[in-house]
Scaffold this motif. Structure first.
Motif, PDB file in Angstrom:
ATOM      1  N   MET A  68       0.800  -1.155   0.028  1.00  0.00           N
ATOM      2  CA  MET A  68       0.016   0.156  -0.184  1.00  0.00           C
ATOM      3  C   MET A  68       0.945   1.223   0.001  1.00  0.00           C
ATOM      4  SD  MET A  68      -3.007  -0.988   2.741  1.00  0.00           S
ATOM      5  CE  MET A  68      -3.895   0.682   2.531  1.00  0.00           C
ATOM      6  N   ILE A  69       1.892   1.269   0.581  1.00  0.00           N
ATOM      7  CA  ILE A  69       2.660   2.349   0.783  1.00  0.00           C
ATOM      8  C   ILE A  69       3.594   2.510  -0.290  1.00  0.00           C
ATOM      9  CG2 ILE A  69       4.805   3.445   2.032  1.00  0.00           C
ATOM     10  CD1 ILE A  69       3.578   1.921   4.681  1.00  0.00           C
ATOM     11  N   ASP A  70       4.217   1.430  -0.822  1.00  0.00           N
ATOM     12  CA  ASP A  70       5.071   1.487  -2.255  1.00  0.00           C
ATOM     13  C   ASP A  70       4.541   0.273  -3.138  1.00  0.00           C
ATOM     14  OD1 ASP A  70       6.763   2.003  -4.075  1.00  0.00           O
ATOM     15  OD2 ASP A  70       8.479   1.097  -2.834  1.00  0.00           O
ATOM     16  N   PRO A  71       3.376   0.795  -3.899  1.00  0.00           N
ATOM     17  CA  PRO A  71       2.755  -0.275  -4.808  1.00  0.00           C
ATOM     18  C   PRO A  71       3.938  -0.885  -5.826  1.00  0.00           C
ATOM     19  CG  PRO A  71       1.715   1.611  -5.388  1.00  0.00           C
ATOM     20  CD  PRO A  71       2.762   1.761  -3.971  1.00  0.00           C
ATOM     21  N   GLN A  72       4.794  -0.258  -6.164  1.00  0.00           N
ATOM     22  CA  GLN A  72       5.603  -0.501  -7.209  1.00  0.00           C
ATOM     23  C   GLN A  72       7.036  -1.117  -6.592  1.00  0.00           C
ATOM     24  OE1 GLN A  72       5.399  -0.013 -10.567  1.00  0.00           O
ATOM     25  NE2 GLN A  72       3.203   0.703 -10.053  1.00  0.00           N
ATOM     26  N   ARG A  73       7.073  -1.404  -5.537  1.00  0.00           N
ATOM     27  CA  ARG A  73       8.238  -2.045  -5.103  1.00  0.00           C
ATOM     28  C   ARG A  73       8.346  -3.354  -5.401  1.00  0.00           C
ATOM     29  NH1 ARG A  73       8.932  -5.317  -0.252  1.00  0.00           N
ATOM     30  NH2 ARG A  73      11.049  -5.421   0.682  1.00  0.00           N
ATOM     31  N   ARG A  74       7.582  -4.311  -5.369  1.00  0.00           N
ATOM     32  CA  ARG A  74       7.483  -5.819  -6.080  1.00  0.00           C
ATOM     33  C   ARG A  74       8.109  -5.840  -7.397  1.00  0.00           C
ATOM     34  NH1 ARG A  74       7.307 -11.001  -5.703  1.00  0.00           N
ATOM     35  NH2 ARG A  74       6.051 -12.251  -7.542  1.00  0.00           N
ATOM     36  N   ARG A  75       7.585  -4.686  -7.967  1.00  0.00           N
ATOM     37  CA  ARG A  75       7.692  -4.807  -9.685  1.00  0.00           C
ATOM     38  C   ARG A  75       9.230  -4.325  -9.798  1.00  0.00           C
ATOM     39  NH1 ARG A  75       4.120  -1.928 -14.388  1.00  0.00           N
ATOM     40  NH2 ARG A  75       5.865  -2.039 -16.024  1.00  0.00           N
ATOM     41  N   ARG A  76       9.622  -3.421  -8.943  1.00  0.00           N
ATOM     42  CA  ARG A  76      11.057  -2.967  -9.301  1.00  0.00           C
ATOM     43  C   ARG A  76      12.118  -4.092  -8.689  1.00  0.00           C
ATOM     44  NH1 ARG A  76       9.369   1.782  -6.531  1.00  0.00           N
ATOM     45  NH2 ARG A  76      10.194   1.069  -4.450  1.00  0.00           N
ATOM     46  N   GLU A  77      11.644  -4.976  -7.901  1.00  0.00           N
ATOM     47  CA  GLU A  77      12.425  -5.911  -7.604  1.00  0.00           C
ATOM     48  C   GLU A  77      12.461  -7.183  -8.692  1.00  0.00           C
ATOM     49  OE1 GLU A  77      10.756  -7.514  -3.842  1.00  0.00           O
ATOM     50  OE2 GLU A  77      11.897  -5.903  -2.732  1.00  0.00           O
ATOM     51  N   LEU A  78      11.151  -7.392  -9.230  1.00  0.00           N
ATOM     52  CA  LEU A  78      11.250  -8.481 -10.356  1.00  0.00           C
ATOM     53  C   LEU A  78      11.825  -7.648 -11.485  1.00  0.00           C
ATOM     54  CD1 LEU A  78       7.602  -9.407  -9.914  1.00  0.00           C
ATOM     55  CD2 LEU A  78       9.586 -11.065  -9.420  1.00  0.00           C
ATOM     56  N   GLN A  79      12.075  -6.672 -11.930  1.00  0.00           N
ATOM     57  CA  GLN A  79      12.695  -5.650 -12.855  1.00  0.00           C
ATOM     58  C   GLN A  79      14.185  -6.114 -12.751  1.00  0.00           C
ATOM     59  OE1 GLN A  79      11.131  -4.409 -15.628  1.00  0.00           O
ATOM     60  NE2 GLN A  79      13.011  -4.732 -16.453  1.00  0.00           N
ATOM     61  N   ARG A  80      14.852  -5.855 -11.466  1.00  0.00           N
ATOM     62  CA  ARG A  80      15.823  -5.997 -11.174  1.00  0.00           C
ATOM     63  C   ARG A  80      16.473  -7.526 -11.372  1.00  0.00           C
ATOM     64  NH1 ARG A  80      15.290  -1.977  -7.043  1.00  0.00           N
ATOM     65  NH2 ARG A  80      14.779  -3.631  -5.446  1.00  0.00           N
ATOM     66  N   GLN A  81      15.632  -8.412 -10.900  1.00  0.00           N
ATOM     67  CA  GLN A  81      16.022  -9.666 -11.063  1.00  0.00           C
ATOM     68  C   GLN A  81      16.115 -10.298 -12.422  1.00  0.00           C
ATOM     69  OE1 GLN A  81      13.112 -12.230  -8.791  1.00  0.00           O
ATOM     70  NE2 GLN A  81      13.521 -10.992  -6.863  1.00  0.00           N
ATOM     71  N   LEU A  82      15.166  -9.735 -13.271  1.00  0.00           N
ATOM     72  CA  LEU A  82      15.176  -9.987 -14.795  1.00  0.00           C
ATOM     73  C   LEU A  82      16.503  -9.398 -15.402  1.00  0.00           C
ATOM     74  CD1 LEU A  82      13.725 -11.025 -17.228  1.00  0.00           C
ATOM     75  CD2 LEU A  82      12.577  -9.071 -17.508  1.00  0.00           C
ATOM     76  N   GLU A  83      16.851  -7.973 -15.004  1.00  0.00           N
ATOM     77  CA  GLU A  83      18.005  -7.771 -15.541  1.00  0.00           C
ATOM     78  C   GLU A  83      19.204  -8.598 -15.094  1.00  0.00           C
ATOM     79  OE1 GLU A  83      17.993  -3.808 -13.791  1.00  0.00           O
ATOM     80  OE2 GLU A  83      16.408  -2.918 -15.180  1.00  0.00           O
ATOM     81  N   LEU A  84      19.437  -8.835 -13.797  1.00  0.00           N
ATOM     82  CA  LEU A  84      20.425  -9.997 -13.564  1.00  0.00           C
ATOM     83  C   LEU A  84      20.408 -11.306 -14.192  1.00  0.00           C
ATOM     84  CD1 LEU A  84      20.395  -9.186  -9.573  1.00  0.00           C
ATOM     85  CD2 LEU A  84      22.382  -8.342 -11.250  1.00  0.00           C
ATOM     86  N   SER A  85      19.332 -11.577 -14.432  1.00  0.00           N
ATOM     87  CA  SER A  85      19.197 -12.975 -14.875  1.00  0.00           C
ATOM     88  C   SER A  85      17.828 -12.994 -15.819  1.00  0.00           C
ATOM     89  CB  SER A  85      19.104 -13.987 -14.053  1.00  0.00           C
ATOM     90  OG  SER A  85      19.205 -15.655 -14.338  1.00  0.00           O
ATOM     91  N   ASN A  86      17.979 -13.110 -17.351  1.00  0.00           N
ATOM     92  CA  ASN A  86      16.955 -13.289 -18.158  1.00  0.00           C
ATOM     93  C   ASN A  86      16.383 -14.466 -18.213  1.00  0.00           C
ATOM     94  OD1 ASN A  86      15.013 -12.548 -20.083  1.00  0.00           O
ATOM     95  ND2 ASN A  86      16.393 -11.711 -21.699  1.00  0.00           N
ATOM     96  N   THR A  87      15.783 -15.189 -17.386  1.00  0.00           N
ATOM     97  CA  THR A  87      15.216 -16.511 -17.426  1.00  0.00           C
ATOM     98  C   THR A  87      13.754 -16.295 -17.775  1.00  0.00           C
ATOM     99  OG1 THR A  87      14.721 -16.541 -14.988  1.00  0.00           O
ATOM    100  CG2 THR A  87      16.881 -17.231 -15.802  1.00  0.00           C
ATOM    101  N   VAL A  88      13.219 -17.487 -17.947  1.00  0.00           N
ATOM    102  CA  VAL A  88      11.743 -17.573 -18.339  1.00  0.00           C
ATOM    103  C   VAL A  88      11.226 -17.295 -17.197  1.00  0.00           C
ATOM    104  CG1 VAL A  88       9.804 -19.221 -18.672  1.00  0.00           C
ATOM    105  CG2 VAL A  88      11.867 -19.292 -20.224  1.00  0.00           C
TER     106      VAL A  88
END
Length: 251
Positions: A68-88
């Motif tokens: 609720m405080i930061d609704p984009q937080r999980r998305r930023r984390e997932l985006q960082r994970q994708l940048e680190l490892s472009n897996t399915v």
């Protein structure tokens, strides 16, 4: 009796209840009663916060509060994970998060990318995700084509959400009778109230007002027999059903 005193008393009682329920030594109660705000603060740091970290309900509550405080937080984390490892898996998680947040443009791009490889070209979950994104983007003809391809490639795949998506596509593309046939089935089989609501709503817009009233009345009667948590979870659709029933008027 001052507000400061009442607040202190309320916090002390809450902490004392936690002491008893958590099985901690009862001397904590005396310390809390004697120490007021300072003791409450110490007990919260030493006992309550660690307990919340290990309690699934506490973790869920903390996660909801963070979202609720930061609704984009999980998305930023997932985006960082994708940048680190472009897996399915990383692309799938990000696509699902985009869907959940209503970012259908990016979700569609991600699912199309997932389906571009030969290994996952007919994966039913990815194809259903793409269709959801296409419906969100109001590309109903494309979504129907995606679902037709899904059914052809995976004839044994079963999904209530897929059936609901297909019915919505038919409705938006003007194939009302075919949509009503699917909604009628979903009114009984879809887990939740959306299928029943969409069936009654389309009946009403098709000037089948008596049938629509019956669907909404049965829906609301059925919901009253369900547990409170279910009604709370489905409250948006139940509220919409009440509004539609009111709009339709008495029989």
């Amino acid at each position: 009796m001052s507000f400061v005193f009442l607040l202190s008393l309320t916090l002390q009682v809450a902490c004392a209840i936690h002491v008893i329920r958590s099985g901690r030594p009862l001397y904590w109660i005396w310390l809390i009663l004697i120490g007021s705000y300072l003791a409450v603060l110490v007990y919260t740091v030493i006992a309550i916060i660690p307990d919340l970290r290990h309690d699934p309900r506490g973790r869920n509550a903390a996660s909801k509060a963070t979202n609720m405080i930061d609704p984009q937080r999980r998305r930023r984390e997932l985006q960082r994970q994708l940048e680190l490892s472009n897996t399915v898996d990383n692309r799938r998680h990000l696509a699902e998060e985009c869907l959940q947040q209503g970012d259908y443009v990016n979700a569609q791009e991600l699912y199309q990318d997932l389906l571009s490889g030969s290994m996952y070209a007919t994966d039913p979950h990815f194809m259903e995700g793409l269709a959801q994104a296409q419906v969100g983007n109001e590309n109903y003809a494309d979504a129907r084509a995606t679902l037709d391809a899904l059914i052809k490639a995976n004839p044994n795949y079963r999904s209530n959400d897929m059936q609901l998506l297909y019915a919505r596509c038919l409705e938006e593309l003007g194939e009302t009778e075919a949509a009503l046939e699917k909604y009628e089935v979903l009114a009984d089989s879809y887990p939740g109230e959306e299928g029943r609501f969409r069936y009654g709503s389309l009946l009403g817009r098709s000037e089948r007002r008596a049938e629509a009233r019956s669907v909404f009345q049965n829906q609301l009667r059925r919901a009253e027999l369900m547990p409170r948590y279910y009604r709370r979870k489905e409250q948006a659709w139940l509220k919409a059903a009440r509004l539609e029933l009111s709009r339709l008027g008495e029989s």
